[in-house]
Design an enzyme around this catalytic site. Structure first.
Site, PDB file in Angstrom:
ATOM      1  N   GLY A  10       0.825  -1.211   0.000  1.00 57.85           N
ATOM      2  CA  GLY A  10       0.000   0.000   0.000  1.00 57.85           C
ATOM      3  C   GLY A  10       0.855   1.256   0.000  1.00 57.85           C
ATOM      4  O   GLY A  10       1.899   1.295   0.644  1.00 57.85           O
ATOM      5  N   ILE A 126       1.498   2.079   7.253  1.00 59.25           N
ATOM      6  CA  ILE A 126       0.697   2.859   8.203  1.00 59.25           C
ATOM      7  C   ILE A 126       0.265   1.973   9.365  1.00 59.25           C
ATOM      8  O   ILE A 126      -0.116   2.464  10.403  1.00 59.25           O
ATOM      9  CB  ILE A 126      -0.547   3.497   7.532  1.00 59.25           C
ATOM     10  CG1 ILE A 126      -1.518   2.432   7.018  1.00 59.25           C
ATOM     11  CG2 ILE A 126      -0.153   4.469   6.435  1.00 59.25           C
ATOM     12  CD1 ILE A 126      -2.917   2.968   6.721  1.00 59.25           C
ATOM     13  N   ASP A 127       0.322   0.645   9.177  1.00 59.29           N
ATOM     14  CA  ASP A 127      -0.187  -0.282  10.202  1.00 59.29           C
ATOM     15  C   ASP A 127       0.740  -0.407  11.420  1.00 59.29           C
ATOM     16  O   ASP A 127       0.319  -0.888  12.467  1.00 59.29           O
ATOM     17  CB  ASP A 127      -0.398  -1.682   9.607  1.00 59.29           C
ATOM     18  CG  ASP A 127      -1.326  -1.667   8.394  1.00 59.29           C
ATOM     19  OD1 ASP A 127      -2.128  -0.726   8.277  1.00 59.29           O
ATOM     20  OD2 ASP A 127      -1.225  -2.584   7.565  1.00 59.29           O
ATOM     21  N   GLU A 222     -10.268  -2.122  11.527  1.00 63.55           N
ATOM     22  CA  GLU A 222     -10.906  -2.889  10.440  1.00 63.55           C
ATOM     23  C   GLU A 222     -10.784  -4.402  10.633  1.00 63.55           C
ATOM     24  O   GLU A 222     -11.609  -5.170  10.133  1.00 63.55           O
ATOM     25  CB  GLU A 222     -10.304  -2.498   9.084  1.00 63.55           C
ATOM     26  CG  GLU A 222      -8.809  -2.806   8.991  1.00 63.55           C
ATOM     27  CD  GLU A 222      -8.188  -2.465   7.642  1.00 63.55           C
ATOM     28  OE1 GLU A 222      -8.889  -2.005   6.743  1.00 63.55           O
ATOM     29  OE2 GLU A 222      -6.956  -2.665   7.513  1.00 63.55           O
ATOM     30  N   ARG A 266     -24.152   6.192  14.256  1.00 66.31           N
ATOM     31  CA  ARG A 266     -23.730   6.443  12.874  1.00 66.31           C
ATOM     32  C   ARG A 266     -22.322   5.874  12.658  1.00 66.31           C
ATOM     33  O   ARG A 266     -21.555   5.728  13.612  1.00 66.31           O
ATOM     34  CB  ARG A 266     -23.697   7.938  12.574  1.00 66.31           C
ATOM     35  CG  ARG A 266     -25.051   8.599  12.558  1.00 66.31           C
ATOM     36  CD  ARG A 266     -25.853   8.195  11.316  1.00 66.31           C
ATOM     37  NE  ARG A 266     -27.065   8.992  11.190  1.00 66.31           N
ATOM     38  CZ  ARG A 266     -28.225   8.717  11.795  1.00 66.31           C
ATOM     39  NH1 ARG A 266     -28.322   7.664  12.576  1.00 66.31           N
ATOM     40  NH2 ARG A 266     -29.279   9.503  11.624  1.00 66.31           N
ATOM     41  N   GLN A 274      -6.694   7.774   5.272  1.00 68.81           N
ATOM     42  CA  GLN A 274      -5.617   7.634   6.265  1.00 68.81           C
ATOM     43  C   GLN A 274      -4.233   7.487   5.644  1.00 68.81           C
ATOM     44  O   GLN A 274      -3.219   7.665   6.308  1.00 68.81           O
ATOM     45  CB  GLN A 274      -5.864   6.395   7.144  1.00 68.81           C
ATOM     46  CG  GLN A 274      -7.065   6.538   8.031  1.00 68.81           C
ATOM     47  CD  GLN A 274      -7.604   5.173   8.458  1.00 68.81           C
ATOM     48  OE1 GLN A 274      -7.301   4.702   9.530  1.00 68.81           O
ATOM     49  NE2 GLN A 274      -8.407   4.543   7.628  1.00 68.81           N
TER      50      GLN A 274
HETATM   51  O1  F6P Z   1      -1.305  -2.175   4.892  1.00 64.22           O
HETATM   52  C1  F6P Z   1      -1.817  -0.910   4.703  1.00 64.22           C
HETATM   53  C2  F6P Z   1      -3.290  -0.954   4.464  1.00 64.22           C
HETATM   54  O2  F6P Z   1      -3.764   0.370   4.325  1.00 64.22           O
HETATM   55  C3  F6P Z   1      -4.105  -1.705   5.518  1.00 64.22           C
HETATM   56  O3  F6P Z   1      -4.305  -0.938   6.684  1.00 64.22           O
HETATM   57  C4  F6P Z   1      -5.355  -2.031   4.754  1.00 64.22           C
HETATM   58  O4  F6P Z   1      -6.013  -3.164   5.254  1.00 64.22           O
HETATM   59  C5  F6P Z   1      -4.830  -2.305   3.375  1.00 64.22           C
HETATM   60  O5  F6P Z   1      -3.588  -1.642   3.264  1.00 64.22           O
HETATM   61  C6  F6P Z   1      -5.737  -1.835   2.267  1.00 64.22           C
HETATM   62  O6  F6P Z   1      -5.192  -2.218   1.066  1.00 64.22           O
HETATM   63  P1  F6P Z   1      -5.666  -1.717  -0.366  1.00 64.22           P
HETATM   64  O7  F6P Z   1      -5.143  -0.317  -0.547  1.00 64.22           O
HETATM   65  O8  F6P Z   1      -5.059  -2.681  -1.300  1.00 64.22           O
HETATM   66  O9  F6P Z   1      -7.161  -1.714  -0.340  1.00 64.22           O
END
Ligand code: F6P
Length: 343
Positions: A10, A126-127, A222, A266, A274
């Site tokens: 990502g 970012i994780d 998530e 909501r 993010q």
């Molecule tokens: O690993 C970074 C991340 O943003 C995760 O937090 C998220 O689950 C995933 O990538 C989303 O991936 P994509 O951009 O392929 O939808």
């Protein structure tokens, strides 16, 4: 030396700051020649290159995303992928690679190291879920964006006496949820590391209401999952690294909260916001320090190593150490700090 560079996985704020630092010191100080591979490992498999010079990497320090492009391609899951990687590196006369990525990209880097490729790793995500480094760049920016969003959601929560459920990223680690939840004053934080009990969450919210606090922020990572059999769960597509596409658990959580408490609820799913936009100063500095350390490592021939932040210092460690096991949330931070403010 001729050094190749790629960004995989990502996109993440700070990638361009690393690229700029590697090039600035690589070309400017060591006199090395640098080339970029487009779209992560896919660009190495398909031999898509771009020249990287001090001139072509000017003005990118503050820019989000990656000028090299990225992908979630895994050469080990692509037809003839590894042979094509080796062919590309030979054809392009690449002496060493700087691979900037998270668990997946560096997992490939670790395997290719075993297959004889000379690689230096740079940890990004970012994780913040990579072992062997205290922080990855991109995380601070994501936490700041999520915190800003929570601050804004408090306004509606208070004006309407609502429960606002905010879903943040983080995959199977609850770092963004925990830190943004603490910074944003969350009433509840649900993380993947600990299956949540929806009944307990609802009881807590009811207790808050009984005390006259009618506005509540519930931060949901998530990857958070309910205790088995307590409520519906989700499923999704799987990528080349075997990761399921996450997102949407907050809708189920909000439905349950409304049903079980009767409080108006909501949902806001922050999603890719993010990862977007300019990196924070912290991430620009960390990314720049990583970039300088990575080109130093390549220059020194420290292959199979990743640069990392440990106790404030930039160090080298085996890439394999970073990808063996996910770095999950510090339970002291979660139970000792975040949880104090629940209810
Ligand atoms: O690993 C970074 C991340 O943003 C995760 O937090 C998220 O689950 C995933 O990538 C989303 O991936 P994509 O951009 O392929 O939808």
């Amino acid at each position: 030396m001729r050094i190749g560079m790629l960004t995989g996985g990502g996109d993440c704020p700070g990638l361009n700051a690393v690229i700029r630092a590697v090039v600035r010191k690589g070309e400017g100080v060591y006199g090395h020649n640098l080339i970029g591979f487009r779209h992560g490992w896919r660009g190495v498999v398909e031999c898509q290159t771009v020249d990287l010079t001090v001139g072509t990497t000017r003005g990118i320090l503050h820019r989000g995303g990656t000028i090299l492009g990225t992908s979630r391609t895994n050469p080990y899951k692509t037809d003839d992928g590894v042979r094509r990687v080796l062919d590309t590196l030979k054809r392009e006369r690449v002496d060493a690679l700087v691979a900037i990525g998270g668990e997946d990209t560096l997992g490939v880097a670790s395997q290719l190291t075993d297959d004889g490729v000379r690689i230096v790793g740079v940890p990004k995500t970012i994780d913040n879920d990579l072992s062997a480094t205290d922080f990855t760049f991109g995380f601070d920016t994501a936490v700041q964006i999520a915190t800003d969003a929570i601050d804004r959601l408090h306004t509606t929560a208070e004006s309407h006496d609502r429960v606002m459920v905010v879903e943040v990223m983080g995959r199977h680690a609850g770092w963004i949820a925990t830190e943004a939840g603490i910074a944003g004053g969350a009433a509840e934080i649900l993380i993947p590391e600990e299956d949540f009990d929806i009944e307990r969450v609802c009881d807590d919210l009811k207790k808050r209401h009984a005390k006259g606090r009618f506005a509540s922020i519930v931060v949901v990572a998530e990857g958070a999952e309910p205790k088995e059999g307590t409520m519906a769960t989700q499923s999704g597509e799987v990528d080349q690294f075997g990761h399921v596409r996450l997102g949407g658990i907050s809708n189920l959580v909000a439905e349950e909260i409304e049903k079980r408490t009767g409080f108006e609820t909501r949902v806001t799913i922050l999603g890719h916001v993010q990862r977007g936009g300019t990196p924070t100063a912290f991430d620009r500095i960390l990314a720049t320090r990583f970039g300088i350390a990575a080109i130093d490592a390549a220059h020194d021939g420290a292959f199979g190593q990743m640069v990392a932040l440990q106790g404030g210092e930039i160090v080298r460690c085996p890439i394999a150490d970073a990808v063996g096991e996910l770095k999950t949330v510090d339970r002291g931070l979660f139970h000792g700090v975040a949880e104090v403010f629940f209810r």
